[in-house]
Design an enzyme around this catalytic site. Sequence first.
Site, mmCIF file in Angstrom:
data_model
loop_
_atom_site.group_PDB
_atom_site.id
_atom_site.type_symbol
_atom_site.label_atom_id
_atom_site.label_comp_id
_atom_site.label_asym_id
_atom_site.label_seq_id
_atom_site.Cartn_x
_atom_site.Cartn_y
_atom_site.Cartn_z
ATOM 1 N N ASN A 32 0.853 -1.192 0.000
ATOM 2 C CA ASN A 32 0.000 0.000 0.000
ATOM 3 C C ASN A 32 0.890 1.244 0.000
ATOM 4 O O ASN A 32 0.785 2.118 0.847
ATOM 5 C CB ASN A 32 -0.957 0.002 1.189
ATOM 6 C CG ASN A 32 -2.052 1.046 1.063
ATOM 7 O OD1 ASN A 32 -2.345 1.785 1.989
ATOM 8 N ND2 ASN A 32 -2.664 1.126 -0.102
ATOM 9 N N HIS A 37 7.173 5.787 1.209
ATOM 10 C CA HIS A 37 7.911 4.580 0.817
ATOM 11 C C HIS A 37 8.834 4.862 -0.364
ATOM 12 O O HIS A 37 9.982 4.398 -0.394
ATOM 13 C CB HIS A 37 6.932 3.471 0.403
ATOM 14 C CG HIS A 37 6.083 2.960 1.518
ATOM 15 N ND1 HIS A 37 4.725 3.206 1.575
ATOM 16 C CD2 HIS A 37 6.375 2.214 2.612
ATOM 17 C CE1 HIS A 37 4.221 2.617 2.653
ATOM 18 N NE2 HIS A 37 5.203 2.021 3.302
ATOM 19 N N ALA A 179 8.198 11.489 5.791
ATOM 20 C CA ALA A 179 7.561 12.166 4.655
ATOM 21 C C ALA A 179 6.194 12.660 5.104
ATOM 22 O O ALA A 179 5.439 11.931 5.763
ATOM 23 C CB ALA A 179 7.431 11.216 3.476
ATOM 24 N N ARG A 190 -2.193 3.757 6.856
ATOM 25 C CA ARG A 190 -3.444 3.796 7.631
ATOM 26 C C ARG A 190 -4.189 5.116 7.481
ATOM 27 O O ARG A 190 -5.327 5.240 7.953
ATOM 28 C CB ARG A 190 -3.168 3.484 9.102
ATOM 29 C CG ARG A 190 -2.827 2.013 9.326
ATOM 30 C CD ARG A 190 -2.777 1.653 10.806
ATOM 31 N NE ARG A 190 -2.748 0.215 11.014
ATOM 32 C CZ ARG A 190 -1.661 -0.539 11.104
ATOM 33 N NH1 ARG A 190 -0.474 0.043 10.981
ATOM 34 N NH2 ARG A 190 -1.738 -1.839 11.302
#
Length: 289
Positions: A32, A37, A179, A190
């Site tokens: 996700n 990331h 970030a 989430r």
Amino acid sequence: MKIIHSIQELRKELYMRRFDKERISFVPTMGNLHEGHISLIHKAAEKGDCVVASIFVNPLQFGANEDLESYPRTPEQDEAQLLATGCVDFLFRPRVEEIYPVGQENHTVVEVPNISDVYCGASRPGHFRGVATIVCKLLNIVQPDFAIFGRKDYQQLMVIEKMVEDLCLPVKVIGADTARAKDGLALSSRNGYLTSDERQCAPALYKALQEAKEVILSGQADFKGIQARANHALEQAGFKPDYFDICNAKTLEPALRSDQELVILAAAYLGKARLIDNIVISLTPAEEE
């Protein structure tokens, strides 16, 4: 980018990269993926010649009443994002049976004492045991030179650093800055649980951290009072606070007036989402040039 599902195949590929004297960087994720990331992927590419990313939703770190089944899974979008970076050489996507072939109940676990039992560890018993176990396994599978983790999960990063040090794992753990969205909300998978109204309220968590930092930098050291005011502000903003604690940044013990390096750790529920964040404070005077 080559997608690999088996430990044996990944080890074979990475053996050849090591034979060619390439430095390997690794970014473990639960998928996700978001911009946070991707920033870790770019950091990995700066450090190493070969970049490995993994996507594995680790059941061992979810409690009995937590969101394992509903945890957001977006495999096609994740692969597209990683491919678009142009940085990832291998994406490791193992099945649960590949990682836990004898079942989770019969699997050796890794326990990092003390710092695993407080804050998120107290709210989610067994969570950091699951994190330490899967990270240890992945580091042994990949055997990277560098492993990149975000500082948003400050306590998790400390658990991993201690595990690596205690078990003498030959990898350098690198923490990357959190970030954030333009309004300050820390990026998290989430965040997708937030309704549109909750999303408008969510930046109040980082705002509370910033305000507490300013108060401390102004010279105030009534840490319990600062924490109480922050919790009240979060409640007024619609949150259900889990914890808001001012800690020693190195030990995570409650901060003392004499401490010079602090971190404020915060977790709070907003609707279905449990949001976490932190802010680091240095009280050490800057050296004059």
